[in-house]
Each structure stands twice: as C-alpha cells, then as structure tokens.
Design an enzyme around this catalytic site. Sequence first.
Site: not given
Length: 554
Positions: A381, A507, A509
């Site tokens: 990001c 993102h 994750e």
Amino acid sequence: MSKHIFVTGGVVSSLGKGLTSASIGMLLEHRGLTVRMQKLDPYINVDPGTMSPYQHGEVYVLDDGSETDLDLGHYERFTDGQLTRNSNYTTGQIYQSVINKERRGEFLGKTVQVIPHITNEIKSCISKIADDETDVVITEIGGTVGDIESQPFLEAIRQYSLDIGKENCLYIHLTLVPYLKAAGELKTKPTQHSVGQLREIGIQPDVLVCRTERSLSVDDREKIALFCNVPIRAVIEEKDKDFSIYEVPFSLVENELDELIVRRLTLPAEPLELEDWQDLMQRLRNPRSEISIAVVGKYAAHRDAYKSIYEAIDHAGIAHRSQVRIQPIQSEQIEAEGPERLLSTYDGILVPGGFGERGIEGKVEAIRYARERSIPLLGICLGMQCAVIEFARNVAGLKGAHSSEFDKESPHPVICLLDDQQTITDKGGTMRLGAQPAALEPGSIAAECYGGQEISERHRHRYEFNNVYRQQFEAHDLVFSGTSPDGKLVEIIEIAGHPWFVAAQFHPEFKSKPTSAHPLFSGFVEAAVTYHASRAARSQEATRSDNQPWKSKS
C-alpha cells in the site's frame, strides 16, 4: 435452526476473546460443522475506519469492502466461514439504524428506547448470519462485563435465548485468574465478581474459560465452579502461550471444550481431526533455518497496528520451515540514524501501509537501501507508493518527485488521488475498499508467486500511481507486473534485475492463513532465506580466506 454461542469477557480487557472465539470456531469446523462468526463492538464509531491505529490497532478489510475490527482477522485466519459486513456491528451502526427507522416513521409514533428498540436491532443483527446452512453462530461481545456501553449488547443476548430457546444458546465467559506473587497463589475472586455481574442481568454462563499464567489446581477449579454455579468440567483453563497463538486450540481440546459444546448444543458433530494444525505446529517447532525481517513502519511501536502483517510473515515462515525473527522499526528512526545502522543485519525488509506524512522519508530511505544492496523487499500500500517515489527520485531522475498527498506543489506527483476520490469529503468508508481483480504480467515475479495471471486482492487506499509517468518508469526497467483488468490502475511493481523487489498497492496480508501462506509473503520469505544463505556463505568464504597462512595481513 442455527445454534448460538455468545462469548463475553470480564475483569480486564485484552484477555483474548477474539483468539478464543476463533479457536472454538476452528475446532467446531474440524468436527464437520459449518460456523459463522461475528463481533459486536460497543464503541460509538460507525466502524474502526477513522480510528487511530495506536488506539484500535489495524483496520481489517473484508472482501465486500467492510472496514472491521482486527479480531475478524483472527476469525479468517482460524476458520473458513464467510465474513461480510454483517460480521461486525458497532454501537454507532446500531443507533444509526434505529434513528433512521424513527425518522422514516417506522415505529408509528412510539417512544424509542434502549429496550426494546435498541436491543431488538442488536438481535436482528445477530440473526442476519443465522441460516439453514449454518450449524453454529459464534458472536463475540466486545468490551468487558460491567462497562456501561456493553449493557445493551448483554441485555440483547440475554433476550436472545428466550426468543429461540435456552437449549439453542451457549454462553462462554472469558475471565482472568491472576497470580499474586506476594501471596503466592491464584485469586479466583475477580472471576466470581465478573460472573456475579453477568448473573445480575440474567445471564448464567455455561462455560468459564479462565486465562491464567499458572495452572489451576483442582481446588481452584472446584472453588470457581461452586461460586459461579457451573459444573467443574465447564471450568476451562487457558494458560498463557509463550510460543505461539496457534497453540490455543490445542489447550481448549485438552480441556475437552469442543466436546462440551457439542454435547450441550446437541450438535451433529464428527470426531475431531487436527492433522493440518498438528503439521503446522510441527513446522513451527522444528524450523530448518532462521532469518530476520525488518518491518519499517509508521506505527511500529504498536504491534496490533500491523497485526495481519506479522501473522502473514509467520505463515510464510511456517510454509518454508523457517523461524522468522521480526523486528519492528520506526520509519522516523531511519530518518534520524540512517538505514545502514538500522537495517544492515536483516535478510528482508518489509514496508507496510499507513496514512499521513510523518515518517515517509524514512520509508523511502529504507526502500533505497534494499534496492541498492539487493535485499529482498516487499512494499504494501503506502509501501508501494514510497517505492515509486524512491525510484522516481533516484533512478528515473525526477527531482522533487512525491505523492500529492504529502506535497501538493511537487513538480512530479508520481502518486496522485484516484479520479473517483476527487469530490469525496467524508473520511469514513469512502476509500477504494475491498476485493478488486488484477491481471498479472506473464513471467513476472508476482505471476510466479501466484501461479497464475488473474488474482483478487483487498484494497484500502485513496492514492494511486500516476499513469502520466508510466513510460518514463518503464524506460528505467521498472516493471508494472500487476494492473487492474482494464490496465488503468497499477497494482504491483517490480524492478527488473533485482533478486526480489515487489511492491503491491493492495493488502495481501488480509488473505493469509497459518495453513496457507499468502503467495507474495511466501515468495518474500523464500527470497529472504536465499539471501541469508548466500550472505552466510560469503561470510564463511571471507573467514577461510582470512585464515590462509600465506595471505598478506596488511
């Protein structure tokens, strides 16, 4: 009819209701049941999207674009049940909905009150994820019993058992049994008082999960059972885990909590099978290598601000049987002390997201250090945007390049506001949010990691790469390896010739699990393992060379 489990907490906050709820969900799924999970938060914010990471930790984003509490990250990492905007409600959302109904005249002139209107709205939210295909709904109540803001939620779940039958509801209360060093004993009184508060409002817990740093004795369990009016088998010890949070389910199994739940709710469950999680723990306990990763962020002082980042790194370490030492580093430290002093010992550098100008130059310098020294780098990001800024300044020769978010007068705004954000003034829930498709460049590192060319990842940003500069960057060997399907938005960048330099606007994750590491994190950790091995080999070669008796020592 779906059966319901309500998880409450007492004595103190941060006991781990989210982890316990997620662990219960995982165990029930591994017994062949379909589970949906939900959290009800007592704060008045409509969602955590505008809250400081220092106050609330990370904002966890779902596929549908919902900005939710970080505990939903635990739910997704531990379970497979679908999470949507119906999986997280706040006091702000509840009251906003009731007020909107009142304005529309839906209450037919009645006086709108906490009971029944607010509690009915809460019960309606719980019912939204209960359907014929769901065996168990697990609802975590945020906050602590006794907090004034939690009272409407507790009253609502008290009423819920009356609506659907007590045989279809189970109340689990997570509490603290502290050890007093001066007295040399565990104290059960805080648990007694916490349960007493629940009973005062009409909720009798069926199960007590006792967080403790010391094992409970039989006498402790008998005392808690007697004074809290639960069977002794329903007093579950949850001892602190120093090794890994992924041990928590095994602790609950040792106390037969899954069996207790299945019997109490008469669920059609299968025998428990945990081979995948046993393999996970085997990998965690027997790593074949050890590496170190520096996470250079704006909120490094607060671990929960990057909770999913740290977990995703660990998942990749599990996949490659490597123990990963993670070191959070404040990006402002890089600005003050320089990257050489702070980053020279690490096998990989990760630059995560964030908002605001503070610490940006530290991120840029960390990225430059990784680029120039061929250290594996993963940018996420804002980390990707900083990688673009660094490349523009130091490779493409665009002096003064910056993001228009931080420098509106920059001669080269290589990062700019998305077109559809130009007229937006409200901050909450207005970014580019949720799952978005992307197309990957064949032969790129990203395509190799994913094993394909079509992906979907979750976003949370307002600014994007400025396409005006695309040709200039490509002329200097920056690879745009991932774009939106129409090619208009840059999703992933790489540097041609660098061993592993990948930065993504999304993102990744948020889609990583302990049993299934995210492809980009897996590729990043694999590159770090390779870098560590090559650096160790160079060090050994230098040592052997220094020990040659005929070599000049001048």
